[in-house]
Design a protein around this motif. Structure first.
Motif, PDB file in Angstrom:
ATOM      1  N   PHE A 123       0.845  -1.189   0.000  1.00 13.08           N
ATOM      2  CA  PHE A 123       0.000   0.000   0.000  1.00 13.08           C
ATOM      3  C   PHE A 123       0.883   1.242   0.000  1.00 13.08           C
ATOM      4  CE2 PHE A 123       0.774  -1.113   4.406  1.00 13.08           C
ATOM      5  CZ  PHE A 123       0.999   0.096   5.052  1.00 13.08           C
ATOM      6  N   ASP A 124       0.253   2.393  -0.283  1.00 14.02           N
ATOM      7  CA  ASP A 124       0.950   3.684  -0.233  1.00 14.02           C
ATOM      8  C   ASP A 124       0.325   4.529   0.857  1.00 14.02           C
ATOM      9  OD1 ASP A 124       2.325   2.836  -2.442  1.00 14.02           O
ATOM     10  OD2 ASP A 124       1.477   4.310  -3.829  1.00 14.02           O
ATOM     11  N   VAL A 125       1.151   5.232   1.619  1.00 11.63           N
ATOM     12  CA  VAL A 125       0.670   6.218   2.570  1.00 11.63           C
ATOM     13  C   VAL A 125       1.216   7.573   2.135  1.00 11.63           C
ATOM     14  CG1 VAL A 125       2.543   5.662   4.181  1.00 11.63           C
ATOM     15  CG2 VAL A 125       0.570   6.959   4.978  1.00 11.63           C
ATOM     16  N   ASP A 126       0.315   8.489   1.782  1.00  8.32           N
ATOM     17  CA  ASP A 126       0.674   9.799   1.241  1.00  8.32           C
ATOM     18  C   ASP A 126       1.639   9.660   0.069  1.00  8.32           C
ATOM     19  OD1 ASP A 126       0.436  12.552   1.140  1.00  8.32           O
ATOM     20  OD2 ASP A 126       2.168  12.901   2.430  1.00  8.32           O
ATOM     21  N   GLY A 127       1.405   8.658  -0.768  1.00  6.56           N
ATOM     22  CA  GLY A 127       2.225   8.453  -1.955  1.00  6.56           C
ATOM     23  C   GLY A 127       3.490   7.662  -1.741  1.00  6.56           C
ATOM     24  N   VAL A 128       3.781   7.247  -0.505  1.00  9.42           N
ATOM     25  CA  VAL A 128       4.992   6.485  -0.204  1.00  9.42           C
ATOM     26  C   VAL A 128       4.659   4.997  -0.154  1.00  9.42           C
ATOM     27  CG1 VAL A 128       6.756   6.015   1.544  1.00  9.42           C
ATOM     28  CG2 VAL A 128       6.094   8.369   1.043  1.00  9.42           C
ATOM     29  N   SER A 129       5.430   4.181  -0.872  1.00  9.40           N
ATOM     30  CA  SER A 129       5.218   2.736  -0.864  1.00  9.40           C
ATOM     31  C   SER A 129       5.574   2.170   0.501  1.00  9.40           C
ATOM     32  CB  SER A 129       6.074   2.062  -1.936  1.00  9.40           C
ATOM     33  OG  SER A 129       5.684   2.493  -3.223  1.00  9.40           O
ATOM     34  N   ALA A 130       4.676   1.349   1.049  1.00  9.65           N
ATOM     35  CA  ALA A 130       4.882   0.804   2.389  1.00  9.65           C
ATOM     36  C   ALA A 130       4.426  -0.641   2.447  1.00  9.65           C
ATOM     37  CB  ALA A 130       4.129   1.631   3.422  1.00  9.65           C
ATOM     38  N   THR A 131       4.919  -1.338   3.447  1.00 10.44           N
ATOM     39  CA  THR A 131       4.532  -2.724   3.682  1.00 10.44           C
ATOM     40  C   THR A 131       4.597  -3.009   5.169  1.00 10.44           C
ATOM     41  OG1 THR A 131       4.927  -5.030   3.025  1.00 10.44           O
ATOM     42  CG2 THR A 131       6.870  -3.679   3.442  1.00 10.44           C
ATOM     43  N   THR A 132       3.938  -4.055   5.603  1.00  4.46           N
ATOM     44  CA  THR A 132       3.999  -4.481   6.996  1.00  4.46           C
ATOM     45  C   THR A 132       4.540  -5.910   7.057  1.00  4.46           C
ATOM     46  OG1 THR A 132       1.734  -5.340   6.966  1.00  4.46           O
ATOM     47  CG2 THR A 132       2.033  -3.035   7.629  1.00  4.46           C
ATOM     48  N   THR A 133       4.932  -6.331   8.248  1.00  5.85           N
ATOM     49  CA  THR A 133       5.434  -7.684   8.482  1.00  5.85           C
ATOM     50  C   THR A 133       4.738  -8.270   9.707  1.00  5.85           C
ATOM     51  OG1 THR A 133       7.214  -7.045  10.006  1.00  5.85           O
ATOM     52  CG2 THR A 133       7.690  -6.892   7.632  1.00  5.85           C
TER      53      THR A 133
END
Length: 497
Positions: free
Chosen positions: A269-279
Motif C-alpha cells: 500500500f501507499d501512505v501519502d504516496g509512499v510505498s509501504a509494507t507491513t510484516t
C-alpha cells in the motif's frame, strides 16, 4: 507572512523539494540513536504536521532546528515563517537521542479564491478542490471567528493539509492570503505537451520551471504542485513542483503521516504516496491490520528496504476528534517531561489529557513556543480530541481571546453518555435542559425534548451552553443521528408534536 514567498521570482527556486523529515519515534516511541543502538548518527526522513515549536515539533518528535535549512515552495525562509498545522517534510538525523533537523520544507496544498462554503458539510471549495474542515483544523488568528463562519466566498486563502485518495484536502491549517499567485496540488491528468489538469483545473506549463521534476517524470498520475496566475480560466504556471515521494535508500528510517492513497493489501500500500509494507513484527496502535484500507489516515514508522519501500515497525491509526470543549482552565498538571511537555488540564472541571502529539496554538498573545506549561488558570481555551478508556485525549488546544459574548457561553461537542428527565451528561458533566433549549437534527429539523431523550443516548451532539452559578444550561443542541431511519422517525414525530 509566508505568502510573500509565493511572489518571489521563480528562477530563484532551488532544486529541492524531496519529501523529508527525521524521526525514530513519531508516535511517542523511543528515540534511540543508531538503528543498532550504537549511538552513531542515523539519517532518517519524516513527513507530518507541525504541532508546536521550541524547536519544531512534528509527529510527536522535537527536532532541533537552529541549524536547519528552511524552504517554503523552494525559497529560503526562516522558522518564523512556519506555522502550527503546516504539513512539512524534514531531513535530519538522530544522534544520542537528539533529533536534529537539517532541512525543513513546506509546500501549501492550495492557495486560491473560495468559490463555495458548504457549512453543513464543513467544506470549502477552492480551485475545484474540496477542503474538509475538522475539529483539528487550525484557523489563523486573523480569521474571526476561528471557523468557517469567519470566511466568505471570494476571499483568497492558503490551505495546508493531507490529500485524500479522491483529491480532497483534510485541512490542518487555513489562513488568509494576499498572494497574486495561486497554487494547486494533486495528480496530473489529461497531460499534453503544453497543459494538464489537476482536479478539473487546467494548468498550462509551457513556460514553467520544473522543480524536482523533468519531462520524463511529468506523466499522468504524477503528484505535483502548480504555482501561477489565472487567465482565461486556466492556471498559467510559472512553477511546477514534483511531489512524488521516493525514500532514499541511504536513510535508515522514516516516519510518514497521511492517508492511505493506494491499497492492495497490508503488505502492499501507499501512505501519502509512499510505498509501504507491513510484516509479522509490525506493531499496531489504535487499530489492527484489518483496519488498513484506502482512505484511512495513519502514521507509519519503520526502515527503508533496498527497493525504497517503507517497512513498518509501527502503524498508528488516527482517531477522529469528535470531542470539543471550550471554557476556562481550572487546573493544570504537568507530567515528568524531558522533551515535549505533556500532562493534563481541567476545563471548567472537565479533565483533559495531553500527549506528545497534542497541537498547540495561542490566539490570545501569539506566544511562541506555546505549550501546556504556557497556560494559566483562568485562560479561555478550546480543546478538540477523542475519548478512550483513559478519558478525553486532546489533539488540539487553542488559547483564545475572551470576547464579551463568550464570557458565559461554551461550545461543546461529544457523545452523550447518560440522560435524565431534564439533563444530559457529556464528558462526565451534567448539562441541564430547559423549555428554552432549541434542539435540531443535523438536517435542521426541530426535535422535541421527549424525542431527544429517546434518541440521544450514545449519539454525537454539538451544543452551546450557558454557565450560571457553576452549572451548565443548554441553549442549542444539534443531534447527529447515525441511523437515517431514526432521523426520519424523529423528524416525523417532531412534526406530529
Amino acid at each position: 507572512m509566508i505568502i510573500g514567498f509565493l511572489n518571489l521570482p521563480r528562477p530563484l527556486i532551488p532544486l529541492a523539494v524531496a519529501l523529508l523529515l527525521a524521526s525514530c519515534g513519531g508516535s511517542g516511541g523511543s528515540q534511540t540513536a543508531g538503528i543498532d543502538g550504537s549511538g552513531a548518527p542515523v539519517a532518517s526522513n519524516t513527513s507530518g504536521t507541525i504541532d508546536g515549536f521550541g524547536s519544531v515539533i512534528v509527529n510527536g518528535v522535537k527536532y532541533e532546528s537552529n541549524t536547519a535549512e528552511i524552504l517554503v515552495n523552494g525559497q529560503r525562509a526562516s522558522e518564523n515563517d512556519l506555522r502550527v498545522g503546516y504539513q512539512v517534510s524534514v531531513t535530519g538525523n538522530n544522534n544520542n537521542g537528539r533529533s536534529i533537523a537539517q532541512k525543513i520544507e513546506f509546500i501549501p496544498s492550495v492557495v486560491g479564491e473560495i468559490t463555495a462554503l458548504l457549512t453543513a458539510e464543513k467544506q470549502i471549495l477552492v480551485l475545484g478542490k474540496t477542503i474538509q474542515v475538522t475539529n483539528n483544523t487550525v484557523f489563523d488568528a486573523s480569521i474571526k471567528p476561528a471557523s468557517l463562519a469567519g470566511l466568505s466566498v471570494g476571499q483568497t486563502i492558503l490551505v495546508s493539509g493531507a490529500i485524500a485518495p479522491d483529491g480532497s484536502i483534510s485541512a490542518t491549517r487555513i489562513e488568509r492570503s494576499n498572494s497574486t499567485n495561486l497554487q494547486i496540488s494533486g495528480q496530473v491528468a489529461n497531460l499534453t505537451s503544453s497543459s494538464f489538469s489537476v482536479n478539473g483545473t487546467t494548468v498550462v506549463y509551457t513556460n514553467a520551471q520544473l522543480i524536482n521534476l523533468n519531462r520524463e517524470r511529468l506523466i499522468n498520475g504524477a503528484r505535483v504542485a502548480a504555482i501561477g496566475i489565472m487567465q482565461d480560466n486556466q492556471l498559467q504556471a510559472s512553477t511546477v513542483i514534483g511531489l512524488n515521494k521516493n525514500l532514499a535508500r541511504d536513510f535508515a528510517s522514516a516516519d510518514i503521516e497521511g492517508f492511505i492513497t493506494r491499497f492492495v493489501s497490508a503488505t502492499d500500500f501507499d501512505v501519502d504516496g509512499v510505498s509501504a509494507t507491513t510484516t509479522n513484527q509490525t506493531r499496531y496502535e489504535k487499530g489492527s491490520p484489518a483496519d488498513l484500507r484506502l482512505g484511512v489516515k495513519i502514521e507509519v514508522e519503520g526502515s527503508i528496504n533496498a527497493s525504497g519501500v517503507l517497512v513498518a515497525s509501527e502503524v498508528e491509526f488516527e482517531q477522529t476528534s469528535n470531542n470539543k470543549i471550550s471554557g476556562t482552565v481550572t487546573a493544570i498538571t504537568l507530567g515528568n517531561n524531558t522533551g515535549i511537555i505533556s500532562g493534563a488540564l481541567e476545563v471548567d472541571g472537565t479533565r483533559v489529557i495531553t500527549t506528545k502529539q497534542t497541537r498547540y496554538e495561542d490566539k490570545q498573545f501569539n506566544l511562541r513556543p506555546f505549550n501546556l506549561s504556557s497556560l494559566t488558570r483562568g485562560d479561555l481555551v478550546e480543546v478538540s480530541g477523542y475519548s478512550t478508556a483513559e478519558g478525553f485525549i486532546a489533539t488540539k488546544i487553542e488559547r483564545r481571546e475572551v470576547e464579551d459574548e463568550e464570557a458565559e457561553t461554551r461550545e461543546l461537542e461529544g457523545t452523550v453518555s447518560a440522560l435524565g428527565a431534564d439533563y444530559l451528561v457529556l464528558f462526565g458533566r451534567r448539562i441541564y435542559l430547559t423549555e428554552n433549549t432549541r434542539i435540531t437534527g443535523d438536517s435542521g429539523e426541530t426535535i422535541s425534548l421527549s424525542n431527544f431523550l429517546l434518541l440521544a443516548l450514545n449519539q454525537q451532539i454539538e451544543l452551546e451552553v450557558e454557565s450560571r452559578d457553576g452549572e451548565f444550561y443548554a441553549l442549542e443542541i444539534e443531534l447527529e443521528l447515525e441511523d437515517s431511519d431514526e432521523a426520519q422517525t424523529a423528524n416525523n414525530n417532531a412534526k406530529q408534536d
